[in-house]
Design a protein around this motif. Sequence first.
Motif, short mmCIF file in Angstrom:
data_model
loop_
_atom_site.label_atom_id
_atom_site.label_comp_id
_atom_site.label_asym_id
_atom_site.label_seq_id
_atom_site.Cartn_x
_atom_site.Cartn_y
_atom_site.Cartn_z
N ALA A 137 0.83 -1.21 0.00
CA ALA A 137 0.00 0.00 0.00
C ALA A 137 0.86 1.25 0.00
O ALA A 137 0.57 2.23 -0.70
N ALA A 138 1.94 1.24 0.79
CA ALA A 138 2.84 2.39 0.84
C ALA A 138 3.50 2.64 -0.52
O ALA A 138 3.64 3.78 -0.97
N ILE A 139 3.92 1.55 -1.18
CA ILE A 139 4.53 1.70 -2.51
C ILE A 139 3.51 2.28 -3.50
O ILE A 139 3.85 3.16 -4.32
N GLY A 140 2.26 1.82 -3.41
CA GLY A 140 1.23 2.35 -4.30
C GLY A 140 0.99 3.84 -4.07
O GLY A 140 0.88 4.62 -5.03
N ILE A 141 0.91 4.24 -2.81
CA ILE A 141 0.69 5.66 -2.50
C ILE A 141 1.87 6.50 -2.96
O ILE A 141 1.72 7.60 -3.51
N LEU A 142 3.10 5.99 -2.72
CA LEU A 142 4.30 6.71 -3.13
C LEU A 142 4.35 6.87 -4.66
O LEU A 142 4.68 7.94 -5.17
N THR A 143 4.00 5.82 -5.38
CA THR A 143 3.99 5.88 -6.84
C THR A 143 2.95 6.88 -7.34
O THR A 143 3.20 7.65 -8.28
N TRP A 144 1.80 6.86 -6.71
CA TRP A 144 0.74 7.82 -7.07
C TRP A 144 1.21 9.26 -6.84
O TRP A 144 1.02 10.13 -7.69
N GLY A 145 1.83 9.49 -5.70
CA GLY A 145 2.33 10.83 -5.41
C GLY A 145 3.40 11.27 -6.40
O GLY A 145 3.42 12.43 -6.86
N TRP A 146 4.31 10.34 -6.73
CA TRP A 146 5.36 10.69 -7.70
C TRP A 146 4.74 11.00 -9.07
O TRP A 146 5.16 11.95 -9.75
N TRP A 147 3.75 10.23 -9.48
CA TRP A 147 3.11 10.44 -10.79
C TRP A 147 2.45 11.82 -10.85
O TRP A 147 2.58 12.53 -11.86
N ARG A 148 1.77 12.21 -9.78
CA ARG A 148 1.12 13.53 -9.77
C ARG A 148 2.16 14.65 -9.81
O ARG A 148 1.97 15.65 -10.49
N ALA A 149 3.26 14.49 -9.07
CA ALA A 149 4.26 15.55 -9.01
C ALA A 149 5.10 15.61 -10.28
O ALA A 149 5.55 16.70 -10.69
N ALA A 150 5.31 14.46 -10.95
CA ALA A 150 6.21 14.42 -12.10
C ALA A 150 5.53 14.78 -13.41
O ALA A 150 6.21 15.08 -14.40
N HIS A 151 4.20 14.76 -13.46
CA HIS A 151 3.50 14.98 -14.71
C HIS A 151 2.60 16.21 -14.65
O HIS A 151 1.49 16.22 -15.19
N THR A 152 3.07 17.22 -13.98
CA THR A 152 2.30 18.46 -13.92
C THR A 152 3.25 19.64 -13.73
O THR A 152 4.35 19.50 -13.19
N ALA A 153 2.78 20.80 -14.22
CA ALA A 153 3.50 22.05 -13.98
C ALA A 153 2.76 22.91 -12.97
O ALA A 153 3.22 24.00 -12.63
N ASP A 154 1.62 22.38 -12.48
CA ASP A 154 0.82 23.10 -11.50
C ASP A 154 1.36 22.85 -10.11
O ASP A 154 1.50 21.70 -9.68
N LEU A 155 1.66 23.93 -9.39
CA LEU A 155 2.27 23.79 -8.07
C LEU A 155 1.34 23.09 -7.08
O LEU A 155 1.78 22.29 -6.26
N GLU A 156 0.05 23.40 -7.15
CA GLU A 156 -0.88 22.79 -6.20
C GLU A 156 -0.93 21.28 -6.38
O GLU A 156 -0.91 20.52 -5.41
N THR A 157 -0.95 20.83 -7.63
CA THR A 157 -0.95 19.40 -7.90
C THR A 157 0.36 18.76 -7.45
O THR A 157 0.38 17.65 -6.89
N ALA A 158 1.47 19.47 -7.70
CA ALA A 158 2.77 18.95 -7.29
C ALA A 158 2.87 18.82 -5.78
O ALA A 158 3.40 17.83 -5.26
N TRP A 159 2.33 19.83 -5.05
CA TRP A 159 2.36 19.75 -3.59
C TRP A 159 1.49 18.59 -3.08
O TRP A 159 1.81 17.95 -2.08
N THR A 160 0.39 18.32 -3.80
CA THR A 160 -0.44 17.18 -3.43
C THR A 160 0.34 15.87 -3.57
O THR A 160 0.25 14.98 -2.73
N GLY A 161 1.12 15.79 -4.66
CA GLY A 161 1.96 14.61 -4.84
C GLY A 161 2.97 14.46 -3.72
O GLY A 161 3.23 13.34 -3.24
#
Length: 265
Positions: A137-161
């Motif tokens: 579960a931790a790996i899944g959450i970490l991967t999700w966070g990395w995906w959100r932060a790595a595929h956006t230029a929006d700061l709010e989305t990146a901070w969510t990641g």
Amino acid sequence: MELRTWIRAEWDRIAGFGLVGLGGVLLILGYHGVSTSPFVAQQISYAVSGGMGGLFLLGAGVGLLISADLHDEWRKLDRIEMALRGEAAPDPKRLIELLRHRANGDGPAPMPPEAGPVPDRAHERPRAHVALAGGGAAIGILTWGWWRAAHTADLETAWTGLALAGLALAVALAVVGGHSYRLRRFVVGRTGVILAPAFEAVTITAAPSGSAAAIDPATVFVVPGLRRFHRSGCPALAGAVATPEPTARAEVAPGLEPCKLCGAS
């Protein structure tokens, strides 16, 4: 010992050191990426992948190393149990030395080769299903966070990641801590089950039979230079270099711990 056999016996320790090393490399790469990128969103992505990812691997590696040490404790208990049951006949002095070494926390003291083969009791050890599920579960959450932060230029989305990566790290630390505590509890419990009958039969005493120090439950024994105190008759006192000193339990110096072998408290 053949290399394949050694790897099978030490896989958790090998994997632990490997994950610790890989985690250190990720931290270095993450720091380099953050320090050289001019874009904040990209810096957050590096912080998630390199920083949080590196800390995640460090935590997993440390957890495996702790698990390896506890499995070593379990195998030592296998040998002690065999000796106490008469299934193997190591030198009794060597067995007492091991018990004293373990009780005083002086580091590893493996049984001699003549102790004989150790039966496989892996089925008695706590299972890792919950730890594996939590780690997944931790790996899944970490991967999700990395995906959100790595595929956006929006700061709010990146901070969510980044926040998701922090949550994954917290879950991983909770899993490692909980599983290590569970393993330690089982090892300590088995230690008591195996050694309690042997302790009752021990004839070694730390004070002359019938003396006040020998029968007073409020009196414990402290060996200068050691960090634990003991009850009268504790096998850990056998062969101690320094003479055990009877001490009132209330007067034991702060910092000394009760012996886990004799159950002093």
